[in-house]
Every structure is written in structure tokens, then in C-alpha cells.
Design a protein around this motif. Structure first.
Motif, PDB file in Angstrom:
ATOM      1  N   GLY A 143       1.154   4.134   2.660  1.00 28.30           N
ATOM      2  CA  GLY A 143      -0.056   3.452   2.217  1.00 28.30           C
ATOM      3  C   GLY A 143       0.202   2.081   1.653  1.00 28.30           C
ATOM      4  O   GLY A 143      -0.715   1.428   1.153  1.00 28.30           O
ATOM      5  N   TYR A 190     -10.432   5.705  -2.369  1.00 30.46           N
ATOM      6  CA  TYR A 190     -10.365   4.530  -1.503  1.00 30.46           C
ATOM      7  C   TYR A 190      -9.968   3.301  -2.320  1.00 30.46           C
ATOM      8  O   TYR A 190     -10.065   3.300  -3.548  1.00 30.46           O
ATOM      9  CB  TYR A 190     -11.730   4.252  -0.841  1.00 30.46           C
ATOM     10  CG  TYR A 190     -12.283   5.392  -0.043  1.00 30.46           C
ATOM     11  CD1 TYR A 190     -11.792   5.680   1.230  1.00 30.46           C
ATOM     12  CD2 TYR A 190     -13.322   6.185  -0.544  1.00 30.46           C
ATOM     13  CE1 TYR A 190     -12.311   6.731   1.976  1.00 30.46           C
ATOM     14  CE2 TYR A 190     -13.847   7.235   0.194  1.00 30.46           C
ATOM     15  CZ  TYR A 190     -13.334   7.513   1.450  1.00 30.46           C
ATOM     16  OH  TYR A 190     -13.841   8.547   2.182  1.00 30.46           O
ATOM     17  N   GLU A 197      -9.280  -6.193   2.386  1.00 24.61           N
ATOM     18  CA  GLU A 197      -8.401  -5.147   2.927  1.00 24.61           C
ATOM     19  C   GLU A 197      -8.811  -3.817   2.301  1.00 24.61           C
ATOM     20  O   GLU A 197      -8.847  -3.679   1.079  1.00 24.61           O
ATOM     21  CB  GLU A 197      -6.955  -5.464   2.571  1.00 24.61           C
ATOM     22  CG  GLU A 197      -5.952  -4.387   2.992  1.00 24.61           C
ATOM     23  CD  GLU A 197      -4.584  -4.622   2.382  1.00 24.61           C
ATOM     24  OE1 GLU A 197      -3.984  -3.648   1.884  1.00 24.61           O
ATOM     25  OE2 GLU A 197      -4.124  -5.777   2.403  1.00 24.61           O
ATOM     26  N   THR A 198      -9.144  -2.827   3.119  1.00 27.12           N
ATOM     27  CA  THR A 198      -9.627  -1.552   2.591  1.00 27.12           C
ATOM     28  C   THR A 198      -9.262  -0.405   3.523  1.00 27.12           C
ATOM     29  O   THR A 198      -8.998  -0.613   4.717  1.00 27.12           O
ATOM     30  CB  THR A 198     -11.155  -1.592   2.384  1.00 27.12           C
ATOM     31  OG1 THR A 198     -11.607  -0.354   1.827  1.00 27.12           O
ATOM     32  CG2 THR A 198     -11.881  -1.844   3.702  1.00 27.12           C
ATOM     33  N   ASP A 199      -9.257   0.804   2.960  1.00 28.93           N
ATOM     34  CA  ASP A 199      -8.981   1.986   3.765  1.00 28.93           C
ATOM     35  C   ASP A 199     -10.224   2.854   3.942  1.00 28.93           C
ATOM     36  O   ASP A 199     -10.125   3.990   4.419  1.00 28.93           O
ATOM     37  CB  ASP A 199      -7.840   2.811   3.160  1.00 28.93           C
ATOM     38  CG  ASP A 199      -8.152   3.302   1.748  1.00 28.93           C
ATOM     39  OD1 ASP A 199      -9.158   2.858   1.158  1.00 28.93           O
ATOM     40  OD2 ASP A 199      -7.361   4.110   1.211  1.00 28.93           O
TER      41      ASP A 199
END
Length: 420
Positions: A111, A131, A244-246
């Protein structure tokens, strides 16, 4: 010669008297148990802000904030985590929490940096992060500008060095100027909003965390006013270009209807407090750090999980009318925002009040119980002697505040932060 000797002895005394952590004192703590979320459906978002242009501290995270969304009650809690929090970074060492992200990036953790920072927060605070979203400061400025700016109430004047123009080279002294942002309501572009959120020379990291929450609230209000949540599918490609993200678009779409209903009075804010949840200390390397008090931190985390709708003040729904008799411009708006932060429902009266030297509060409730009046007086720093009791069962508001010439909107403690 005597003065030089006196100076050296003084420095030695300071070093001996300061609390520091010897290398043998630093032990890996046991992981903190997960916070009890009860029967609530809670999603925790981690917001991260960093400055890739600052080569002195490449990758360190200046902003670490948890946004806890309670889908059961439709409420939100904001928690600012100080960057100097001295924690165990899993697989690495006990160190400042703002080094978890760059270390995770450098060793290619699962991650990446965000993954290791998530793991660090869960290990030390007991908060499971679902998140994350990472924004570089240059992109943050662009986001604010693309939204047309934000309107922010400034309750404490802020002074610090500021680039005369964002395009100037920060390495040259002549590119900087001493800048003061006065108390009042300000329309901020991206550059000013970032300066407001990051300034620390005349305040502390605790106050900076509070100001970052102020900006986030203002940003949220701007997003809602533009009805961007209903356009999420159309603007998502632009979002992921700068953030930027998941979290996937499908997951965001499931949250959008709830997000559209959340007003600022359903957002609670939390920060760490010196000598309560954290203690000032010095690491073996000589860095200024904040050592957590595990019991106090656990108590704070449990309060973060408590929905704002269950707080006594919000349940009371105290209505406050504000009249400006201070003779100073937009203090009514500043006071209203301060009370809204505490959970009141403020209303600004537009009529002009004659000048009065002292701030007074008219209490129409006649109640001897409840916390509303005490919180109101504390938030605005009003002398209890200046409370006028006029019980009225047919009242339209519970309290009326008449701001006087002695009203000081800066009610938050602040202290200068030490250099890195």
C-alpha cells in the motif's frame, strides 16, 4: 569572558532540565486495541497532505487528518493528528508519525506510504482506516482556485512569512514578506488558504490542526454550494488527476447521497491537547516530539467515535441570536462560526446596535440545568456577571449575544512551534 561562561552554563542547565527520552527509554509499545464503534456503521478516511517541492523533508506529511463518517447517524468527526506524535511505525522504529509515509514509500510497503501510515494509526490509536486521499500542496492550491476560492472566518490574527507571489523562488530572501491576516471573514484563494493552513511560526501544531479543519469545513461548504456531489461521475476523472486515493468511484457514489445531507452542525472536531493526550519531549536524536498518554488517547478516540448528534449541546439545539455592538465590522460572522463549531445554531441579527463596552448575554431559557450557557460563555469568553436572565416560554431564541468592545474572538490557546 564572564558573559560567555554564563551563557554556556545556562545552556547546560537547559539541557539537563529538559525532559528527554534516552535511547534505552524507547521501547516498542503493544498495539492499542481497536476503538469500540458500537453498533454504528462507520467509515474512516485518512486525509494526507505533503509538499513534494520541499526537498528538506521529502515526503514528510504536514497534514494528517482522520475524517470519520457515521453512516448510521449521518454525522462526521474530524481528528487532526500532530505530525510530531511519537509512535511505533510497524516494521521500522519508534519515531515521528510524519515519517511513516516517506518510509513506506522508500521500502515499497504494502500500500506504499499511505498503507504504512494507515497501519501506524491503527497500531497506535486503535482507529482502522478504510480509505485514504493524498494531496500535494501544489494540487491543493489548484483545487481551491478551481472551486473559485473559499470563505473563511479567522478568529485569531495570524502573522508569518509568506511568498509575495507563488511564482517566486522561495530560496531567495527577497521573495518573502511578513504578512498578517487580521480577524474577520476572508475570501481565500488557493495560495492564501494553504498559507493559513500551514503557518506555524507564531502558533503551534495543535492550532495548525484546528485551522486545517477550518479550511476543510469551508471547502466542504463550497462543494455543497456548487452541488458538485451530484456531478461526481462527470468530475471524477479530474479528481483522480489531483488526488491520490484508494477509494473507487462506485464506493464514492454510494456515499454521495449521505454526504449531500451533512451540514456543518453535524460535524464535530477534535485535536490532541498538550499535557493531556500528549507530553512534550525530546527524542534520542534530539528532535522535538509529542509522547502520547495511552489512556488519555484512548479516551479521545472513543469520543471521536461518539456521534455528534448524541452530544448534549446538539440535542438541546440551543438557538443563539447575535447582535454586533462592538463597532468592528464582521465580528458577528466570526462569533457565529465559533458558536457553530461548538454545536449551537447561531443567527446573525442585521440591525445596527449601539456601541457597548462589554459583551452581554441575555438568557431566555431560565434553566438552571444543561451545559448550553456555560459552553456559550466559555466559547465567547463572556464574564458570567454579564448574563441577563429574562425567562420567556414564548421565546424564538434561547440566548441573545450582544458583542461589545471587549469581545476577543481569539479564544484558542496558541504557542510558537519549535523548528525541526
Amino acid at each position: 569572558m564572564k558573559l560567555r561562561l554564563f551563557f554556556l552554563l545556562s545552556c547546560l542547565f537547559c539541557l539537563l532540565s529538559a525532559h528527554s527520552l534516552a535511547a534505552q527509554d524507547v521501547v516498542i509499545p503493544e498495539p492499542v486495541p481497536l476503538v469500540d464503534e458500537g453498533a454504528y456503521d462507520i467509515i474512516n478516511f485518512l486525509l494526507i497532505g505533503g509538499d513534494s517541492a520541499d526537498t528538506r523533508y521529502t515526503g514528510r506529511t504536514d497534514v494528517i487528518m482522520v475524517v470519520s463518517v457515521n453512516r448510521t447517524t449521518g454525522t462526521v468527526a474530524l481528528l487532526s493528528i500532530p505530525r510530531d506524535l511519537y509512535v511505533y511505525i510497524p516494521g521500522y522504529r519508534v519515531y515521528r508519525i510524519n515519517t511513516a509515509y516517506p518510509y513506506g514509500e522508500s521500502v515499497d510497503s504494502v500500500g506504499g506510504g499511505a498503507g504504512l501510515l494507515k497501519e501506524t494509526i491503527e497500531y497506535n490509536l486503535g482507529l482502522h482506516i478504510d480509505y485514504y486521499a493524498y494531496v500535494d500542496f501544489a494540487d491543493f492550491r489548484r483545487i481551491i482556485d478551481d472551486l473559485g476560492g473559499v470563505e473563511v472566518s479567522v478568529d485569531c490574527a495570524l502573522s508569518d512569512w509568506r511568498l509575495i507571489s507563488p511564482e517566486l523562488d522561495p530560496n531567495f530572501e527577497e521573495s518573502w514578506e511578513q504578512f498578517t491576516l487580521p480577524v474577520g471573514v476572508h475570501a481565500m484563494d488557493g495560495d492564501l488558504a494553504l498559507w493559513f493552513a500551514r503557518s506555524r511560526r507564531t502558533t503551534s501544531d495543535f492550532d495548525r490542526g484546528r485551522r486545517q479543519q477550518v479550511i476543510l469545513r469551508a471547502l466542504w461548504g463550497r462543494i455543497r454550494s456548487l452541488d458538485l456531489l451530484s456531478q461526481l461521475t462527470e468530475v471524477w476523472s479530474q479528481v483522480v488527476e489531483t488526488v491520490e486515493t484508494d477509494i473507487a468511484l462506485d464506493d464514492m457514489l454510494t456515499l454521495a447521497p449521505l454526504a449531500a445531507t451533512i451540514n456543518t452542525d453535524h460535524i464535530s472536531s477534535y485535536t490532541f491537547h498538550p499535557n493531556v493526550e500528549v507530553m512534550f519531549s525530546t527524542s534520542p536524536e534530539g528532535s522535538s516530539v509529542l509522547v502520547p498518554d495511552r489512556a488519555a488517547v484512548a479516551s479521545l478516540m472513543q469520543r471521536v467515535m461518539q456521534p455528534v448528534a448524541e452530544h448534549q449541546l446538539v440535542q438541546e439545539g440551543a438557538r443563539v441570536a447575535i447582535l454586533n455592538g462592538s463597532g468592528v465590522g464582521d465580528l458577528s460572522e466570526v462569533a457565529a462560526d465559533r458558536l457553530a463549531w461548538e454545536g449551537f445554531v447561531p443567527h446573525i441579527l442585521n440591525e445596527t446596535a449601539s456601541y457597548q463596552p462589554h459583551t452581554t448575554v441575555v438568557d431566555y431559557t431560565g434553566s438552571t440545568k444543561g451545559s448550553s450557557l456555560g459552553v456559550l460563555l466559555g466559547a465567547l469568553r463572556v464574564d458570567p456577571a454579564n448574563v441577563i436572565s429574562e425567562p420567556s416560554p414564548e421565546r424564538e431564541v434561547d440566548f441573545q449575544v450582544i458583542l461589545g468592545g471587549d469581545y476577543n474572538s481569539c479564544t484558542y490557546g496558541a504557542m510558537p512551534e519549535a523548528d525541526d
